[in-house]
Design an enzyme around this catalytic site. Sequence first.
Site, PDB file in Angstrom:
ATOM      1  N   GLY A  68      46.724  44.732  43.438  1.00 26.23           N
ATOM      2  CA  GLY A  68      47.539  44.465  42.430  1.00 26.23           C
ATOM      3  C   GLY A  68      47.072  44.505  40.657  1.00 26.23           C
ATOM      4  N   SER A  69      48.018  43.864  39.842  1.00 23.42           N
ATOM      5  CA  SER A  69      47.957  44.497  38.826  1.00 23.42           C
ATOM      6  C   SER A  69      46.699  43.639  38.019  1.00 23.42           C
ATOM      7  CB  SER A  69      49.096  42.636  38.025  1.00 23.42           C
ATOM      8  OG  SER A  69      49.111  42.223  36.953  1.00 23.42           O
ATOM      9  N   SER A  70      46.505  43.916  36.832  1.00 24.20           N
ATOM     10  CA  SER A  70      46.329  44.214  35.904  1.00 24.20           C
ATOM     11  C   SER A  70      45.291  43.424  35.728  1.00 24.20           C
ATOM     12  CB  SER A  70      45.900  44.865  34.499  1.00 24.20           C
ATOM     13  OG  SER A  70      47.012  44.714  34.205  1.00 24.20           O
ATOM     14  N   ALA A  71      46.370  41.707  35.505  1.00 20.78           N
ATOM     15  CA  ALA A  71      45.556  40.862  35.351  1.00 20.78           C
ATOM     16  C   ALA A  71      45.059  39.829  36.646  1.00 20.78           C
ATOM     17  CB  ALA A  71      47.015  39.913  35.269  1.00 20.78           C
TER      18      ALA A  71
END
Lengths: 427, 140
Positions: free
Chosen positions: B64-67
């Site tokens: 998923g996200s880079s966060a």
Amino acid sequence: MLLDNEEKAMLDGAHGTAKRKAMELLVKYGNALGAEKLIKTDNVVGTVGMATPFVRDYALKPGGLDAAFSEFNLDSDETIETPEFEAFTCQVIHGIDTEHWEQQGGAKEVADLQKRGEAHFGRRGVNMMGTCTPYQVGNVPVMGQHCAWMESSAVVYCNSVLGARTNTEGRESTGAASVTARIPYWGLHIPENRSATHRIDVEFDVDDMMDWGLLGYWVGHVVQDDIPLLAGVKSQPNMMKLKHFGAAAASSGGVELFHIPGATPEATSIEAITRPGRALATLKYGAKERREAYDMLNAGAHEKKVDFIMLGCPHDSIEQIRRAAQLLDGKHIDPSVQLWIFTPRSIKSVADRSGYTKIIRDAGAWLMSDTCPAIGRVAPKGTKVVATDSAKQSHYLPAILGVEAWFGSIEECVDAALTGRWNGGLK
Amino acid sequence: MSGVILRGRTVVGGVVEGEALVTRETISGWGGMDPRTGTITELRHELRGQSFKDKILVFPGAKGSSAWSHYFHMARLAGAAPKALLFNRMSTKVALGAVVTRAPAMTDFDRDPLDVIKTGDWVKVDADTGRVEILRKKDR
């Protein structure tokens, strides 16, 4: 990890505390990865966004902007004065639109804090693009360029469509990269790691935006974070289709790089993107697989009465805004719903000049920037059912906002905005 | 079956003991978990509703996200981080996430930890020497 003399000097503190802290983090991170060395980078997409609750707690204290940067961008408990950045750095999408916060239900103090942060970090070298699509507004790395980008949809675009090289970096590693102009040489920085692992025979004729989203969502689901090669694509995709495809594949899986012969720059031939002796896992994408993707994306949606329609994830191109304006021209959305369209602020200025913003506003909808419902956790009050043309938002919003989400085409979404009901379906 | 030992590569050093939480599904940071409580929120995830707070989290890898790292970073600040991270598939998300979580972390095991460790097992992670030991199997 092998460090050159300049990197050693940074680590020893010869270039100040910020560079020492940043280099300490990069060394820990590089060792965690098993990287052999660092590589120079002069293209960073990261975030100094101050609007999210955790970061705000730090940033609102006196001297807090530096404290927030130290903690969240350098993983440093000690507060360090934020230095001028070494590397060219752009601000990615973040938590609040400082022009439309009121409409989004935000607080003035948060908008003010964000503006203070933009002024503080802007003068240190963060170019305030405020978008998940920096490649639409002036940050277009060249083929082979080593980058350090955040934002999964931007990373997959940077690697696949531009042929530049970046892993999916995070807030802390991009902070350290901005300060030192270095990033671990690992993963997709290394040419040998950029070969395809899967071959997807695309038998269904994928052409419109919705179909590129469905294909991306299905491909991500099956390859996870591997590297797909799409064979048999009949219609030439453009920037906005590949933007949608990549964002979807990076949401259902972790795709950071894909190849499409005839469309992406490293795929000059099948041989150029495959490794001799390595067999590709081969999969077929036909009508059945397309249906599977559609059903996965719409699995949580049951209520046909919609409250909120969202367009522009990843942030809309000017062509997409024009299409929305065409569909809304002379009409008015249902009074029970809101329609928000997201685009980078500099593209919004083109929309303003072209008259699209006025058409959208006259129809009762909004053109917004800087954030999105998922990143900013912003939606009209009381929203229970969302409709969107974005596979990525449809994937994330149920978990983030606790809503039902319909996925469909821009035409179906505008129809939902005009009627207050979801009438979409897979054709 | 207690006393089983796995050997692997250190991602982040340190030694801890705790109860295992095992999943065969990759984990999302942003959009997949609540950093205040460590609860998995991703729709259709087999751990949806369960928290990894103070657990030895055994999972295939990150997605998923880079966060991802930012969310595990926030979970650490909220006191809701896992005690240790054991995973199979290395990625920048999970490597940076492990570093900023500041929890012992390991990968590249001689045996698949997803086969060997079950949820509820009491596990000792010695990431300094690259050793994971199942001290007590959960009664079942």
